[in-house]
Design an enzyme around this catalytic site. Structure first.
Site, PDB file in Angstrom:
ATOM      1  N   ASN A  14      16.218  -6.323  34.667  1.00 52.05           N
ATOM      2  CA  ASN A  14      15.244  -6.251  33.567  1.00 52.05           C
ATOM      3  C   ASN A  14      14.029  -7.124  33.862  1.00 52.05           C
ATOM      4  O   ASN A  14      14.142  -8.207  34.440  1.00 52.05           O
ATOM      5  CB  ASN A  14      15.871  -6.582  32.210  1.00 52.05           C
ATOM      6  CG  ASN A  14      16.633  -7.885  32.169  1.00 52.05           C
ATOM      7  OD1 ASN A  14      17.240  -8.293  33.144  1.00 52.05           O
ATOM      8  ND2 ASN A  14      16.607  -8.550  31.036  1.00 52.05           N
ATOM      9  N   GLU A  72      10.795  -8.643  31.915  1.00 49.38           N
ATOM     10  CA  GLU A  72      10.223  -8.862  30.576  1.00 49.38           C
ATOM     11  C   GLU A  72       8.738  -9.181  30.649  1.00 49.38           C
ATOM     12  O   GLU A  72       8.173  -9.383  31.729  1.00 49.38           O
ATOM     13  CB  GLU A  72      11.009  -9.981  29.869  1.00 49.38           C
ATOM     14  CG  GLU A  72      12.468  -9.585  29.661  1.00 49.38           C
ATOM     15  CD  GLU A  72      13.283 -10.598  28.871  1.00 49.38           C
ATOM     16  OE1 GLU A  72      12.810 -11.731  28.660  1.00 49.38           O
ATOM     17  OE2 GLU A  72      14.410 -10.238  28.479  1.00 49.38           O
ATOM     18  N   CYS A  83      14.045  -2.386  30.743  1.00 49.48           N
ATOM     19  CA  CYS A  83      15.464  -2.666  30.975  1.00 49.48           C
ATOM     20  C   CYS A  83      15.825  -2.393  32.437  1.00 49.48           C
ATOM     21  O   CYS A  83      15.205  -1.556  33.104  1.00 49.48           O
ATOM     22  CB  CYS A  83      16.336  -1.766  30.110  1.00 49.48           C
ATOM     23  SG  CYS A  83      16.197  -2.045  28.350  1.00 49.48           S
ATOM     24  N   GLU A 116      18.310  -0.758  33.651  1.00 50.85           N
ATOM     25  CA  GLU A 116      18.732   0.623  33.926  1.00 50.85           C
ATOM     26  C   GLU A 116      17.537   1.505  34.261  1.00 50.85           C
ATOM     27  O   GLU A 116      17.571   2.309  35.189  1.00 50.85           O
ATOM     28  CB  GLU A 116      19.438   1.227  32.699  1.00 50.85           C
ATOM     29  CG  GLU A 116      20.749   0.574  32.328  1.00 50.85           C
ATOM     30  CD  GLU A 116      20.599  -0.592  31.358  1.00 50.85           C
ATOM     31  OE1 GLU A 116      19.584  -1.315  31.449  1.00 50.85           O
ATOM     32  OE2 GLU A 116      21.493  -0.785  30.536  1.00 50.85           O
ATOM     33  N   CYS A 161      20.745   0.338  25.947  1.00 52.27           N
ATOM     34  CA  CYS A 161      19.978   0.666  24.735  1.00 52.27           C
ATOM     35  C   CYS A 161      19.752   2.181  24.646  1.00 52.27           C
ATOM     36  O   CYS A 161      19.966   2.923  25.613  1.00 52.27           O
ATOM     37  CB  CYS A 161      18.642  -0.083  24.737  1.00 52.27           C
ATOM     38  SG  CYS A 161      17.390   0.637  25.814  1.00 52.27           S
ATOM     39  N   CYS A 215      17.392   3.782  27.281  1.00 52.51           N
ATOM     40  CA  CYS A 215      18.005   3.917  28.612  1.00 52.51           C
ATOM     41  C   CYS A 215      19.006   5.071  28.628  1.00 52.51           C
ATOM     42  O   CYS A 215      19.105   5.803  29.618  1.00 52.51           O
ATOM     43  CB  CYS A 215      18.690   2.619  29.019  1.00 52.51           C
ATOM     44  SG  CYS A 215      17.498   1.337  29.467  1.00 52.51           S
TER      45      CYS A 215
HETATM   46  N1  THU Z   1      18.377  -5.118  28.495  1.00 53.42           N
HETATM   47  C1  THU Z   1      18.606  -4.393  29.625  1.00 53.42           C
HETATM   48  O1  THU Z   1      17.951  -4.586  30.652  1.00 53.42           O
HETATM   49  N2  THU Z   1      19.577  -3.448  29.575  1.00 53.42           N
HETATM   50  C2  THU Z   1      20.419  -3.253  28.530  1.00 53.42           C
HETATM   51  O2  THU Z   1      21.305  -2.420  28.627  1.00 53.42           O
HETATM   52  C3  THU Z   1      20.246  -4.015  27.296  1.00 53.42           C
HETATM   53  C4  THU Z   1      19.074  -4.909  27.245  1.00 53.42           C
HETATM   54  C5  THU Z   1      17.364  -6.175  28.554  1.00 53.42           C
HETATM   55  C6  THU Z   1      16.107  -5.941  27.781  1.00 53.42           C
HETATM   56  C7  THU Z   1      15.634  -7.367  27.559  1.00 53.42           C
HETATM   57  O3  THU Z   1      14.941  -7.799  28.713  1.00 53.42           O
HETATM   58  C8  THU Z   1      16.930  -8.160  27.453  1.00 53.42           C
HETATM   59  O4  THU Z   1      17.923  -7.365  28.055  1.00 53.42           O
HETATM   60  C9  THU Z   1      17.315  -8.519  26.045  1.00 53.42           C
HETATM   61  O5  THU Z   1      17.326  -7.413  25.226  1.00 53.42           O
END
Ligand code: THU
Length: 166
Positions: A62, A64, A73, A75, A112, A115
């Site tokens: 991920n 940010e 994310c 995925e 999420c 994704c």
């Molecule tokens: N996140 C992911 O990368 N994948 C998931 O399946 C759930 C959430 C990330 C998004 C954000 O950077 C952090 O986790 C918190 O939500």
């Protein structure tokens, strides 16, 4: 009134040893990738490892951003990279795992909604389902298709695709 009761088949494995060697290796690749996440806002580091039909493994973490919705994310980072680098090669497996400040999270990660939609699109694009491994410290959830992650999904049914391409 009719009622639709949906059943979602999920294999719950309490031990990595119940998986094949390749599946275990893919989870290990996802775990390593967590450490490459850029997650200064959530401190929640997610790693995804995609195995393609040509044997190539693509990983993503991920990423940010101070403007929160601009981040992505793990995925989708992995899937979009895989599909853009190898547009003709279907996905066979994806493994996903996450770490917080204490280490690998206890429960299997739950991707999420956005994704899930992206995973589903890839199955439809290549007309091939793929295995999803959602890993946690206490269990691994194994699903045979992203359709099981997103029942009653939007797949463009009802859209006039011909009009869109004109
Ligand atoms: N996140 C992911 O990368 N994948 C998931 O399946 C759930 C959430 C990330 C998004 C954000 O950077 C952090 O986790 C918190 O939500």
């Amino acid at each position: 009134m009719k009622q639709l009761n949906l059943t979602i088949p999920v294999e719950v494995l309490e031990n990595k040893a119940e998986l094949s060697f390749d599946e275990q290796s893919l989870i290990e690749a996802a775990e390593k990738t967590c450490d490459q996440a850029y997650a200064p806002y959530s401190d929640f580091k997610v790693g995804a490892a995609v195995k393609l039909a040509n044997g190539v493994i693509v990983t993503g973490s991920n990423q940010e951003n101070a403007a929160y919705p601009s981040g992505l994310c793990a995925e989708r980072v992995a899937m979009f990279y895989a599909n853009s680098q190898y547009p003709d090669v279907p996905v066979e497996f994806i493994a996903i795992i996450a770490k917080n400040q204490q280490g690998i999270v206890d429960n299997p990660i739950a991707p999420c909604g956005a994704c899930r939609q992206v995973l589903l699109e890839s199955e439809i694009r290549y007309d091939q389902t793929f295995t999803i491994l959602l890993a946690g410290k206490t269990a691994i959830h194994k699903l045979k298709s992203s359709k099981d992650l997103l029942p009653l999904s939007f797949i463009g049914d009802g859209m006039d695709k011909k009009a869109a391409s004109q």
